[in-house]
Design a protein around this motif. Structure first.
Motif, short mmCIF file in Angstrom:
data_model
loop_
_atom_site.label_atom_id
_atom_site.label_comp_id
_atom_site.label_asym_id
_atom_site.label_seq_id
_atom_site.Cartn_x
_atom_site.Cartn_y
_atom_site.Cartn_z
N ALA A 1 14.67 4.69 1.96
CA ALA A 1 14.58 4.83 0.50
C ALA A 1 15.89 5.35 -0.09
N GLY B 1 18.17 2.85 -2.16
CA GLY B 1 18.04 3.18 -3.58
C GLY B 1 19.36 3.16 -4.31
N TYR C 1 18.32 -1.92 -3.99
CA TYR C 1 17.21 -1.96 -4.93
C TYR C 1 17.38 -0.85 -5.96
N TRP D 1 16.28 2.34 -8.20
CA TRP D 1 15.51 3.52 -7.79
C TRP D 1 14.06 3.42 -8.23
N ASN D 2 13.79 2.72 -9.33
CA ASN D 2 12.41 2.60 -9.81
C ASN D 2 11.74 1.30 -9.37
N SER D 3 12.33 0.62 -8.38
CA SER D 3 11.75 -0.63 -7.89
C SER D 3 10.52 -0.34 -7.04
N VAL D 4 9.71 -1.38 -6.86
CA VAL D 4 8.49 -1.24 -6.06
C VAL D 4 8.82 -0.86 -4.62
N ILE E 1 11.47 0.85 -3.36
CA ILE E 1 11.91 2.24 -3.19
C ILE E 1 10.77 3.21 -3.45
N LEU E 2 10.01 2.98 -4.52
CA LEU E 2 8.88 3.86 -4.80
C LEU E 2 7.84 3.78 -3.70
N GLY E 3 7.66 2.57 -3.14
CA GLY E 3 6.71 2.41 -2.04
C GLY E 3 7.16 3.15 -0.79
N PHE F 1 9.12 5.86 -0.71
CA PHE F 1 8.94 7.29 -0.96
C PHE F 1 7.46 7.67 -0.83
N ALA F 2 6.58 6.83 -1.36
CA ALA F 2 5.15 7.12 -1.27
C ALA F 2 4.68 7.11 0.18
#
Length: 533
Positions: free
Chosen positions: A219, A223, A227, A229-232, A234-236, A238-239
């Motif tokens: 990520a 990031g 991709y 930082w707010n892309s699916v 990167i957020l995926g 991190f999640a």
């Protein structure tokens, strides 16, 4: 909590073992810096420009993810088999990396190298802790800090030279050095038994920890580059890292032999030192990664020359790492070295915010010397603080936690500071580049119009051959971007000053004679008070 008697080694055996451990650490730390200089040559030979960053990223991810596993497994099954396995994996991967015919092969083998490298550094520290009491450990581990300083300079220089000869020798050179280290470690440790306790391995914990680390590092690596930082994606990532970490912590509370014994974090000194190591990793890597960028992109030096220009930092690290180790062993306390080191590191990073396009070399060398002095004072006492407080059965896990936190901080810090750098750089270019292009003659403007700005960001050679008005804007943009990076890094480093002030001033355990009027059991009493529920 009692400190076991260190393994009975003769002076000759101790020095042989110590030399072999320094060699294994040199292999791992050198491999983090030697490849970067040769990457353009390697990419050109293997035709893999699109994947070149993975040569470094694969090693970093594998090293960071495997470090905690080595520490815990060595607590269960002994240091000797684990360090021999780590060296064997590292050497096998080095040979395969040298034989690579495609970028995919090289990336895979670099990841395998990282799996071996993850054990080299942490196990070297741990083996020393088995054979030397905490009170005497400082002067030995101080030399390990010197190894880091040497590799930070020798890596780029050696990588640049070998890339001109044959880049494959960047990997082949590990083989004779690693075999010598393996033989020496095996011969010395074979004759001495260390405490082991075969138990059930925490497979579930490992199955959560490794992918959690991989998701986090992917990520922060992707990031802002591959991709948004707010892309699916990167957020995926991190999640996934957050969920896997939560599951990992839950498993560790119930495992018979957890990979990361959470009881260690109930000890205030250990928990605080782990946080300090994480924060320090963020600040430290700004010096190692971004200072050479100034020498190359702004001043126009080659990667090899920029490596040589880092010698003042190496000299400062070697000087204070070794000398502070001896002083700590004599005094038996480490806190104020951490405080002083964090102050000097913060000051050194703050000085780098004053860099200009025309900053003289002697002044930037002075800044590097200050930064190196602080890093040498800080790195080894932090490891000592964590080793001094943990239980004997958790020594491997505790030592690897220190290295893991620092590596994780470095990976995250490099990504975060890179984003800071890119944002400032792009802003400066957008504001000033059009006016500079307007000053060009029609012929120069036509030539510059065909220049790929992404190549400008990656090649000092391209920057050096830009038309003068454009070159000055690009160099100033890089300088402003680096000033912002060092300002953020200095603010982060300042946090370590506050944190180290809260460290208790504990006495190192060991058999050194008590000072006149002192209590020979003071160290044990202090640690009992620290670890009491």
């Amino acid at each position: 909590m009692s400190e076991p008697a260190p393994a009975a080694l003769s002076k000759r055996e101790l020095y042989t073992l110590f030399g072999a451990l320094m060699l294994t650490m040199l292999l791992a730390s050198l491999d983090q810096t030697i490849v970067g200089t040769a990457l353009p040559t390697i990419v050109g030979d293997l035709n893999g420009m699109g994947d070149y960053t993975w040569v470094v990223t694969a090693y970093l991810i594998a090293t960071t993810a495997s470090t905690p596993l080595y520490g815990k497994l060595s607590d269960l099954y002994g240091r000797r088999p684990l360090i021999l396995v780590a060296i064997a994996i590292f050497l096998t991967a080095s040979a395969l990396a040298g034989l690579s015919q495609t970028m995919l092969q090289l990336i895979i083998f670099r990841g395998l190298q990282g799996l071996g490298g993850g054990g080299l550094i942490s196990l070297a520290f741990t083996v020393v802790s088995d054979v030397v009491s905490p009170r005497e450990r400082g002067k030995y581990q101080g030399f390990f800090g010197a190894v880091f300083g040497i590799s930070s300079v020798a890596g780029p220089v050696l990588g640049g030279w070998l890339s001109e000869v044959d880049w494959r020798w960047i990997f082949y050179i590990n083989l004779p050095l690693g075999l010598a280290a393996m033989v020496a470690v095996d011969q010395v440790l074979r004759r001495h038994r260390f405490p082991t306790r075969p138990r059930r391995i925490d497979y579930l914990g490992a199955a959560c920890l490794v992918p959690a680390v991989v998701c986090l590092l992917l990520a922060v690596t992707w990031g802002g580059n591959d991709y948004a930082w707010n892309s699916v994606v990167i957020l995926g990532l991190f999640a996934a890292a957050a969920v896997l970490t939560a599951v990992f912590l839950y498993i560790e509370t119930r495992a018979e032999e957890p990979i990361l014994p959470l009881r260690m974090f109930k000890q205030g000194t250990f928990a605080l030192a782990a946080v300090i190591a994480l924060v320090f990793g963020v600040a430290m890597f700004s010096g190692i990664v971004y200072i050479p960028l100034f020498f190359q992109m702004v001043r126009g030096y080659s990667p090899t020359e920029s490596g040589l220009l880092m010698i003042p930092m190496m000299a400062g690290m070697v000087l204070t790492s070794v000398s502070s180790g001896f002083v700590i062993s004599r005094l038996g306390r480490y806190k104020w070295f951490l405080v002083a080191g964090s102050v000097v590191i913060t000051s050194g990073l703050a000085l780098f915010t004053q860099l200009h396009v025309d900053t003289p070399l002697w002044l930037s060398s002075l800044y590097l010397l200050v930064l190196g002095i602080g890093m040498g004072m800080f790195m080894q006492p932090l490891v000592l603080a964590m080793q001094n407080i943990v239980r004997v059965e958790d020594l491997g896990a505790g030592t690897s936690t220190s290295n893991f936190a620092r590596s994780l901080g470095g990976a995250v810090g490099t990504a975060v500071l890179g984003a800071v750098m890119t944002a400032k750089l792009n802003g400066e270019l957008a504001a000033n580049l059009p006016a500079a292009v307007a000053e060009l003659s029609p012929a120069e403007a036509a030539a510059f119009g065909g220049t790929d700005l992404s190549a400008v960001m990656e090649s000092p050679t391209v920057v050096a051959h830009l038309p003068e008005p454009v070159r000055l804007v690009v160099q100033q943009a890089f300088t402003d971007g680096l000033d912002r990076v060092f300002l953020v890094a200095a603010l982060i480093a300042a946090v370590t000053i506050v944190l180290t002030l809260f460290m208790p001033n504990l006495t190192l355990r060991g058999a050194a004679p008590a000072r006149a009027g002192g209590d020979p059991d003071a160290a044990a009493a202090e640690i009992r008070a620290e670890t009491a529920p």
